[in-house]
Scaffold this motif. Structure first.
Motif, PDB file in Angstrom:
ATOM      1  N   ARG A  42       9.710  -2.440  -2.363  1.00  0.00           N
ATOM      2  CA  ARG A  42      10.656  -0.625  -1.967  1.00  0.00           C
ATOM      3  C   ARG A  42      12.288  -1.152  -2.154  1.00  0.00           C
ATOM      4  NH1 ARG A  42       6.239   0.110   0.813  1.00  0.00           N
ATOM      5  NH2 ARG A  42       4.787   1.290  -0.581  1.00  0.00           N
ATOM      6  N   ARG A  43      12.622  -2.698  -1.861  1.00  0.00           N
ATOM      7  CA  ARG A  43      13.758  -2.938  -2.121  1.00  0.00           C
ATOM      8  C   ARG A  43      14.145  -4.238  -1.901  1.00  0.00           C
ATOM      9  NH1 ARG A  43      17.292   0.081   2.412  1.00  0.00           N
ATOM     10  NH2 ARG A  43      15.899   1.566   2.823  1.00  0.00           N
TER      11      ARG A  43
ATOM     12  N   THR B  86       6.765  17.956   8.073  1.00  0.00           N
ATOM     13  CA  THR B  86       6.678  18.147   6.180  1.00  0.00           C
ATOM     14  C   THR B  86       6.056  16.644   6.007  1.00  0.00           C
ATOM     15  OG1 THR B  86       8.024  19.329   5.766  1.00  0.00           O
ATOM     16  CG2 THR B  86       7.925  17.483   4.210  1.00  0.00           C
ATOM     17  N   MET B  87       5.153  16.560   5.774  1.00  0.00           N
ATOM     18  CA  MET B  87       4.267  15.077   4.699  1.00  0.00           C
ATOM     19  C   MET B  87       4.615  15.053   4.186  1.00  0.00           C
ATOM     20  SD  MET B  87       2.023  12.630   5.883  1.00  0.00           S
ATOM     21  CE  MET B  87       0.807  14.009   7.126  1.00  0.00           C
ATOM     22  N   TYR B  88       5.614  13.626   3.525  1.00  0.00           N
ATOM     23  CA  TYR B  88       5.716  12.927   3.165  1.00  0.00           C
ATOM     24  C   TYR B  88       5.282  11.907   2.129  1.00  0.00           C
ATOM     25  CZ  TYR B  88      10.128  15.148   4.480  1.00  0.00           C
ATOM     26  OH  TYR B  88      11.310  16.182   4.496  1.00  0.00           O
TER      27      TYR B  88
ATOM     28  N   LYS C  29       7.287  11.325  -3.375  1.00  0.00           N
ATOM     29  CA  LYS C  29       8.096  10.860  -3.585  1.00  0.00           C
ATOM     30  C   LYS C  29       7.450  10.137  -4.698  1.00  0.00           C
ATOM     31  CE  LYS C  29      11.310  11.906  -0.212  1.00  0.00           C
ATOM     32  NZ  LYS C  29      12.296  12.278  -0.159  1.00  0.00           N
ATOM     33  N   GLY C  30       8.717   8.601  -5.305  1.00  0.00           N
ATOM     34  CA  GLY C  30       8.157   8.040  -6.045  1.00  0.00           C
ATOM     35  C   GLY C  30       7.385   6.822  -5.806  1.00  0.00           C
ATOM     36  N   ASP C  31       7.435   6.184  -6.827  1.00  0.00           N
ATOM     37  CA  ASP C  31       6.128   4.641  -6.505  1.00  0.00           C
ATOM     38  C   ASP C  31       7.326   3.898  -5.875  1.00  0.00           C
ATOM     39  OD1 ASP C  31       4.558   5.164 -10.041  1.00  0.00           O
ATOM     40  OD2 ASP C  31       4.289   6.197  -7.680  1.00  0.00           O
ATOM     41  N   TYR C  32       6.874   3.394  -3.972  1.00  0.00           N
ATOM     42  CA  TYR C  32       7.875   2.549  -3.947  1.00  0.00           C
ATOM     43  C   TYR C  32       9.002   3.116  -4.300  1.00  0.00           C
ATOM     44  CZ  TYR C  32       4.068  -0.439  -6.154  1.00  0.00           C
ATOM     45  OH  TYR C  32       2.597  -0.695  -6.614  1.00  0.00           O
ATOM     46  N   ASP C  33       9.186   4.107  -3.170  1.00  0.00           N
ATOM     47  CA  ASP C  33      10.323   4.646  -3.147  1.00  0.00           C
ATOM     48  C   ASP C  33      11.112   4.016  -1.305  1.00  0.00           C
ATOM     49  OD1 ASP C  33      12.563   6.840  -1.823  1.00  0.00           O
ATOM     50  OD2 ASP C  33      10.725   8.141  -3.267  1.00  0.00           O
TER      51      ASP C  33
ATOM     52  N   ALA D 123       0.716  -1.219  -0.120  1.00  0.00           N
ATOM     53  CA  ALA D 123      -0.100   0.635  -0.281  1.00  0.00           C
ATOM     54  C   ALA D 123       0.466   1.470   0.064  1.00  0.00           C
ATOM     55  CB  ALA D 123      -0.656  -0.299   0.662  1.00  0.00           C
ATOM     56  N   PRO D 124       0.198   2.464  -1.308  1.00  0.00           N
ATOM     57  CA  PRO D 124       1.383   4.074  -0.698  1.00  0.00           C
ATOM     58  C   PRO D 124       1.797   4.248   0.999  1.00  0.00           C
ATOM     59  CG  PRO D 124      -0.458   3.657  -2.307  1.00  0.00           C
ATOM     60  CD  PRO D 124      -0.877   2.376  -1.456  1.00  0.00           C
ATOM     61  N   CYS D 125       2.700   4.732   1.199  1.00  0.00           N
ATOM     62  CA  CYS D 125       2.840   4.932   1.726  1.00  0.00           C
ATOM     63  C   CYS D 125       3.738   6.514   2.491  1.00  0.00           C
ATOM     64  CB  CYS D 125       4.273   4.441   2.452  1.00  0.00           C
ATOM     65  SG  CYS D 125       4.542   2.458   3.031  1.00  0.00           S
ATOM     66  N   PHE D 126       3.420   6.330   3.711  1.00  0.00           N
ATOM     67  CA  PHE D 126       2.981   8.362   3.563  1.00  0.00           C
ATOM     68  C   PHE D 126       4.216   8.594   4.853  1.00  0.00           C
ATOM     69  CE2 PHE D 126      -0.527   7.301   6.694  1.00  0.00           C
ATOM     70  CZ  PHE D 126      -0.410   7.719   7.149  1.00  0.00           C
TER      71      PHE D 126
END
Length: 140
Positions: free
Chosen positions: A108-109, A57-59, A82-86, A48-51
């Motif tokens: 992500r890695r 600051t909200m990333y 940030k990028g997708d799956y950063d 799922a997308p992360c924050f």
């Protein structure tokens, strides 16, 4: 960094961890809420997308809907997309103790997860089920 166990009736049902320095806790909390609160599979929760909020600051990952980012900014929050799956948000791995068992290494890695009696490698395409299909995705 912060191995996390989710329990149900005193028994471990999910294990989670991620690298990420100061972002580790927010990444693990989001995965746990996704599994427990939203009923996501371990794969969905990790992918799922992360924050992350640090200071003012909200990333957020670019996969968040643009309307969400616009609304956050409208409310006065500095937002950095940030990028997708950063990898900024870590690289979570998890095991869900439910049949069929799931061992997941997120996109992500590149990561290694031990599960089902063998080592599984994250392939950059999401998690892999503890089965023959996992070997096709890079499991050993």
């Amino acid at each position: 960094m912060a191995p996390t166990l989710l329990l149900r009736k005193g028994k471990v049902v999910t294990t989670l961890d991620t690298p990420g320095g100061p972002r580790t806790i927010s990444a693990l909390a989001q995965i746990a809420v996704n599994v427990v609160g939203f009923g996501m599979s371990i794969d969905q929760a990790i992918e799922a997308p992360c924050f992350h909020c640090e200071g003012r600051t909200m990333y957020v990952e670019r996969r968040f809907h643009a309307a969400v980012v616009t609304e956050l900014r409208r409310r006065g929050h500095p937002v950095e997309v940030k990028g997708d799956y950063d990898v900024f948000f870590g690289g979570a791995q998890g095991v869900l103790d439910r049949l069929p068992a799931r061992a997941v290494a997120g996109r992500r890695r590149l990561a290694t997860v031990w599960g089902g009696g063998r080592i599984l490698m994250g392939s950059g395409a999401g998690g892999c089920q503890v089965s023959n299909s996992c070997r096709a995705q890079g499991g050993l």
